[in-house]
Structure formats: C-alpha cells, structure tokens
Write an enzyme that holds these catalytic residues in place. Structure first.
Site, mmCIF file in Angstrom:
data_model
loop_
_atom_site.group_PDB
_atom_site.id
_atom_site.type_symbol
_atom_site.label_atom_id
_atom_site.label_comp_id
_atom_site.label_asym_id
_atom_site.label_seq_id
_atom_site.Cartn_x
_atom_site.Cartn_y
_atom_site.Cartn_z
ATOM 1 N N LYS A 1 0.807 -1.226 0.000
ATOM 2 C CA LYS A 1 0.000 0.000 0.000
ATOM 3 C C LYS A 1 0.838 1.275 0.000
ATOM 4 C CE LYS A 1 -4.255 -1.760 2.028
ATOM 5 N NZ LYS A 1 -5.283 -1.595 3.050
ATOM 6 N N ASP B 1 -10.231 3.138 2.201
ATOM 7 C CA ASP B 1 -10.407 2.490 3.514
ATOM 8 C C ASP B 1 -11.074 3.406 4.546
ATOM 9 O OD1 ASP B 1 -9.318 0.038 2.810
ATOM 10 O OD2 ASP B 1 -7.279 0.612 3.364
#
Ligand code: ATR
Length: 292
Positions: free
Chosen positions: A69, A105
């Site tokens: 990420k 997220d």
C-alpha cells in the site's frame, strides 16, 4: 455473463492473496449489474513489473493490499489528495494509461458509522492503533469531526504522536495521542461516543485477545472493530453484551470495495449483494481454516 474480447479486467495485487474474498465480492457486483468486467487476484513479488503490466495490458484497475500500500506510491502517475495525505493507496484506476492512486479504507469507515446512525460530527472518538489502517481512518474522520475530538491510542506511543501531529499539521482538527494503557483509556472513554479498533488484536487465530478490558466499555458507545475474521470479535461480543451498539469489520471490507467498484465502473455499487457474498466467502474460509 460471457467473457469475451471486450471484457475489462480489475485485479488484486498483494502477497499473500490466497485468502482474499475480494474476487467473490467484486465479481458478484459486476455480474449483478451486467458489466463486462472480471476481477482476479495476483500474488505479486515483482511490484514494478506488475505496475508495468497494468499499463501494458490496459488493466482497468487494481486493489492494492499488504505489503504494497505504501511501496506502490512512487510507481503511480498521480495521487488523489486524500491518498497523498494518508501516504497509502488501496486502489488504482487506469485512466487511458495514467495510473491514479486512491485510498477508500477511511471513507468506508466513515460510511459505516453514518449507516449505523453514528455520524462522527461533534463527537468524541477513540481510535485504537496507529498503523496503516488507522492512518486511513484517522485522516478521513479528522475531516468530519467538526467540534468533536479524536484520541489515537497506540502501544508504540511515538507512532500515535507522529500521526496526531501530522493530522494537525495537514487538517485543522482536534486530535490527540496517548499510549495504549488501561488507566488512560478508562479516563477518556467515559465521555466518548465512538470506539474504533484498528489494531490487529483479536484477529484469527488469536481470537481470545481484545484491545480493551470489558469493564471499560459502556452502553452509550458505538464500538467498531475493523477486524473481520472472526466475524464477531471478542471486543464486539463484550460490547454487545453490555448494550453498546456494534459495527463489524465486514462493513469496512465491503464498503471499501464498493468505493473501488464506483471508481472503476462509474456506477454505484450493489452493496447488499456484496455484503451477502462477502459474508458467505468469509464463512467458507473460516470452515477451511478449521478443517486444515
Ligand atoms: P495495519 O495495516 O493492519 O494497520 P500495521 O500497520 O502493522 O497493520 O498496524 C498494526 C496496529 O496494531 C499497530 O497500531 C500496532 O501497534 P504498534 O504500532 O505498537 O506496533 C497494533 N498492534 C499489533 N499487535 C498489537 C498488540 N499485541 N498489542 C497492542 N497493539 C498491537
């Protein structure tokens, strides 16, 4: 639906990806809307090669998971403002050969809280953890706090302190840091309305663990655990027993995928179906784990 020469591809890149339920969630959504897309998971070792592959093959989009990420950022052409602030990307959109990074997220956690009637505005929020997931959540919720406040508790205090400072420097929000200590938690939780666990405590196989003693929980709290395996963590069971509202990790898992779906297809995601598929895929994995 038929796979043909016009089918567009979206992928997951990470390592490991074997237990991911994203393929079931995304493919069910594509099929439900009759979209000519497929989603496949790839265990990636050569990240640069994978990114070149996305461009060379005209892959429409990608989900990015552990451990890439952050590492993916320098390989992309553009970053959305929020992903830039967070410093992590979980979604790539390929716009005509230009790879743009997003992070869905934190937005997923915000949407979950709102869906359960716990809009963060003007509330006191306790966020446990200062890792990657916590960063994404903290940056989004800090923007929605209004006159509320957020306290980030973490085992490694430095990490929480740095995150709180970063947020204060980038956004005007009332954010503090504390070390994950029961006495400090006891003081702060009394007046808090929302508690979010973004640590890995309680995750399978260590299901007996919990980040906070149950006697500190109270019925005026909304307790959100982003751990989705098991479906109901010890924290959530204990919170439910004392009458607190609970939100399970599947909410974040499915809603972050829903936002990815929207970014790739331009259409709102069929969330109910995605929840159903996500739940059944997770149940299957749990059964496999028990028998293996
Ligand atoms: P993720 O991307 O899932 O957030 P991470 O970046 O490794 O993963 O972060 C894990 C979080 O869980 C961190 O806040 C970590 O605390 P530290 O910063 O002190 O490492 C927290 N965590 C993991 N195991 C823990 C434990 N046994 N007790 C308390 N906190 C724990």
């Amino acid at each position: 639906m038929e796979i043909n020469a016009q089918t567009r591809l979206c992928i997951l890149i990470g390592n490991p990806v074997k237990h991911s339920v994203s393929p079931q969630i995304h493919n069910s959504a594509f099929q439900a809307l009759g979209l000519n897309y497929v989603y496949l998971a790839f265990r990636v070792i050569d990240l640069e090669g994978a990114v070149r592959g996305i461009k060379a093959l005209g892959i429409r989009g990608a989900s990015v998971t552990i451990p890439y990420k952050e590492k993916i950022i320098p390989l992309l052409d553009e970053l959305d403002d929020l992903a830039q602030k967070i410093g992590a990307v979980n979604t790539i959109v390929n716009e005509g050969g230009k790879l743009i990074g997003y992070n869905t997220d934190g937005l997923a956690v915000y949407q979950s809280l709102c869906a359960y009637g716990f809009e963060p505005k003007d509330k006191k929020i306790i966020l446990l953890g200062a890792g990657g997931a916590s960063r994404a959540i903290a940056f989004v919720l800090a923007q929605k706090l209004g006159s509320g406040e957020m306290i980030i508790f973490n085992r490694t205090f430095e990490r929480a302190k740095n995150l709180a400072q970063e947020i204060k420097a980038k956004l005007k929000a009332n954010v503090r840091a504390m070390s994950l200590d029961d006495a400090l938690l006891a003081q702060e939780i009394k007046t808090a309305k929302i508690l979010i666990n973004a640590t890995s405590l309680g995750m399978t196989p260590e299901v007996e663990k919990t980040p906070i003693p149950k006697n500190l929980l109270h019925s005026d709290l909304c307790v959100f655990d982003i751990v989705y395996n098991p479906a109901k963590t010890r924290l959530l069971s204990e919170a439910e027993k004392i009458g607190a509202k609970i939100i399970a990790g599947i909410e974040m898992l499915v809603r972050q995928a829903g936002e990815q779906f929207r970014l790739w297809t331009g259409k709102p995601a069929p969330l109910e179906l995605m929840f159903e598929k996500g739940r059944s895929a997770l149940e299957k994995i749990t059964k496999q784990d028990l028998t293996s």
